[in-house]
Design an enzyme around this catalytic site. Structure first.
Site, PDB file in Angstrom:
ATOM      1  N   ASN A 114       0.782  -1.214  -0.077  1.00  0.00           N
ATOM      2  CA  ASN A 114      -0.326   0.124   0.033  1.00  0.00           C
ATOM      3  C   ASN A 114       1.128   1.158   0.021  1.00  0.00           C
ATOM      4  O   ASN A 114       2.056   1.026   0.005  1.00  0.00           O
ATOM      5  CB  ASN A 114      -0.676   0.114   1.170  1.00  0.00           C
ATOM      6  N   LYS A 173      -0.669 -23.943  -7.514  1.00  0.00           N
ATOM      7  CA  LYS A 173      -0.743 -24.944  -8.600  1.00  0.00           C
ATOM      8  C   LYS A 173      -1.992 -25.770  -8.982  1.00  0.00           C
ATOM      9  O   LYS A 173      -2.472 -26.122 -10.027  1.00  0.00           O
ATOM     10  CB  LYS A 173       0.306 -26.119  -8.090  1.00  0.00           C
ATOM     11  N   LYS A 183     -14.428  -0.355  14.589  1.00  0.00           N
ATOM     12  CA  LYS A 183     -13.294  -0.805  14.791  1.00  0.00           C
ATOM     13  C   LYS A 183     -12.774  -0.988  16.140  1.00  0.00           C
ATOM     14  O   LYS A 183     -12.342  -2.008  16.575  1.00  0.00           O
ATOM     15  CB  LYS A 183     -12.401  -0.290  13.602  1.00  0.00           C
TER      16      LYS A 183
END
Length: 397
Positions: free
Chosen positions: A209, A288, A337
């Site tokens: 970021n 994979k 938060k």
């Protein structure tokens, strides 16, 4: 910080004296009132004139110099001094001070000083390690002098070893710490996270970021100046390491979690200012399998929630502060938060507000606790860090 402060710089005889005009210039630029005292030995290496030009003050060299109106210079200077630094401090001057001898302007000024006195030994390696010199330095430390340790390097005599005086920038940092006003965090252990993290997608690319780390570094330095023992866990940045701070470099979110969780229990205050990358690639084996099915995208998973883990695993009496960077509904999202993470304080900012955000040198913070919101004006990140610590210390009681 130095406005209104009187700083005495004592220079004794040594080749490192040539570095001191640069230090004096740095202090004057920070608005300190600087007075320089030279011994006779120092004047063999550098004359008074450069110091007088830089400081606007007469460079003092003679304890018996007459002036009008009459003044006992070494007493007058000692009374007004906020700090004294002796650099370079030769073996001779260290010996005189350890014995209480006052036979020149410098030593006569040191004895009546009641301010912090720092000294930076500088001499040949063999002289530095001489047991007499070592004993004299131990005496000075016992008497309250603050020693700035010599560095190992190439010395003027051609030898390599201990005895090199630190560069002016490092001496400046020692002065800055000694003159820091608040010492309300003395004895506290503080951990700060800063910067971005990087999550490798392949050998070439990574997720990250725009965080510069400036806010976290400012918080770490401010806590150090207030007397705390600071650990800074830092993602990759281009910033200079804060002085007198233990820096733990990390790269990925997992690295940062490991560094924080290993140290969290012993901390009194933890400030998570890092902007951790939210996602990291799945394991190579999982990728994979995806590619085998014809899916060429890189599958991602969420990284560890460091702040949530801290809230769930805090020890009694520990204070936790996080950062919240929003683009809309800043107060509502930040308060959610705060409660979800189980922490004490959120430092919130809106990235759309001018002067707030990642790369700049300023910030606009709102400090949100369970019971109040404190909106700060546009401040430098250093000022914002200090205001944040003010709030933390007030909430700790």
């Amino acid at each position: 910080m130095f406005t209104g402060k009187t700083i005495l710089i004592g220079v004794s005889g040594g080749i490192a004296a040539y570095k001191i005009p640069n230090l004096v210039s740095m202090l004057v630029k920070q608005h300190a009132d600087v007075h320089v005292i030279l011994t006779r030995g120092a004047m063999e290496f550098i004359p008074p004139l450069p110091f007088e030009a830089l400081t606007g003050n007469r460079c003092l060299t003679d304890a018996f110099e007459r002036s009008y109106p009459p003044e006992i210079h070494h007493i007058a200077l000692a009374k007004k001094a906020d700090l004294m630094l002796i650099a370079p401090a030769s073996a001779d001057i260290i010996g005189k001070l350890a014995a209480g001898i006052a036979d020149d302007m410098l030593t006569s000024t040191v004895l009546p000083c009641r301010c912090p006195i720092l000294y930076s030994p500088a001499m040949n390696d063999r002289m530095y390690k001489n047991p007499i010199v070592q004993d004299n330095m131990e005496k000075l430390r016992r008497f309250g002098f603050v020693q700035i340790d010599a560095a190992i390097g190439h010395l003027a005599c051609g030898d390599d070893g201990m005895g090199k005086m630190p560069e002016p920038a490092e001496l400046f940092q020692h002065i800055e710490r000694a003159l820091a006003g608040k010492q309300d965090m003395t004895g506290l252990k503080v951990l700060v996270t800063a910067g971005p993290t990087q999550e490798s997608l392949d050998p070439v690319r990574f997720l990250t970021n725009h965080s510069s780390g400036k806010m976290g570094y400012a918080v770490a330095k401010a806590a150090m100046l207030r007397g705390a023992e600071v650990t800074l866990v830092s993602g990759p940045t281009a910033l200079e390491k804060p002085p007198f701070v233990e820096v733990v470099p990390v790269t990925s979110a997992a690295n940062m979690f490991d560094a924080v969780s290993a140290r969290a229990a012993e901390q009194d205050i933890i400030v998570k200012a890092a902007a951790v990358a939210d996602y990291t690639p799945l394991t190579t084996a999982d990728q994979k399998l995806k590619k085998a099915d014809g899916d060429l995208s890189i599958p991602l998973k969420r990284t560890t929630d460091i702040l949530g883990w801290l809230g769930a695993n805090r020890r009694p009496g520990q204070f936790l502060c996080g950062f919240s960077m929003e683009t809309e509904n800043m107060l509502e999202n930040s308060r959610k938060k705060l409660r979800k993470k189980g922490i004490d304080l959120i430092a919130a900012n809106n990235l759309k507000v001018a002067g707030a955000g990642f790369q700049g040198d300023t910030n606009v913070l709102t400090l949100i606790s369970e019971t109040e919101e404190l909106s700060l004006p546009l401040l430098s990140k250093e000022e914002a860090a200090d205001r944040l610590l003010d709030q933390i210390m007030e909430m700790r009681g």
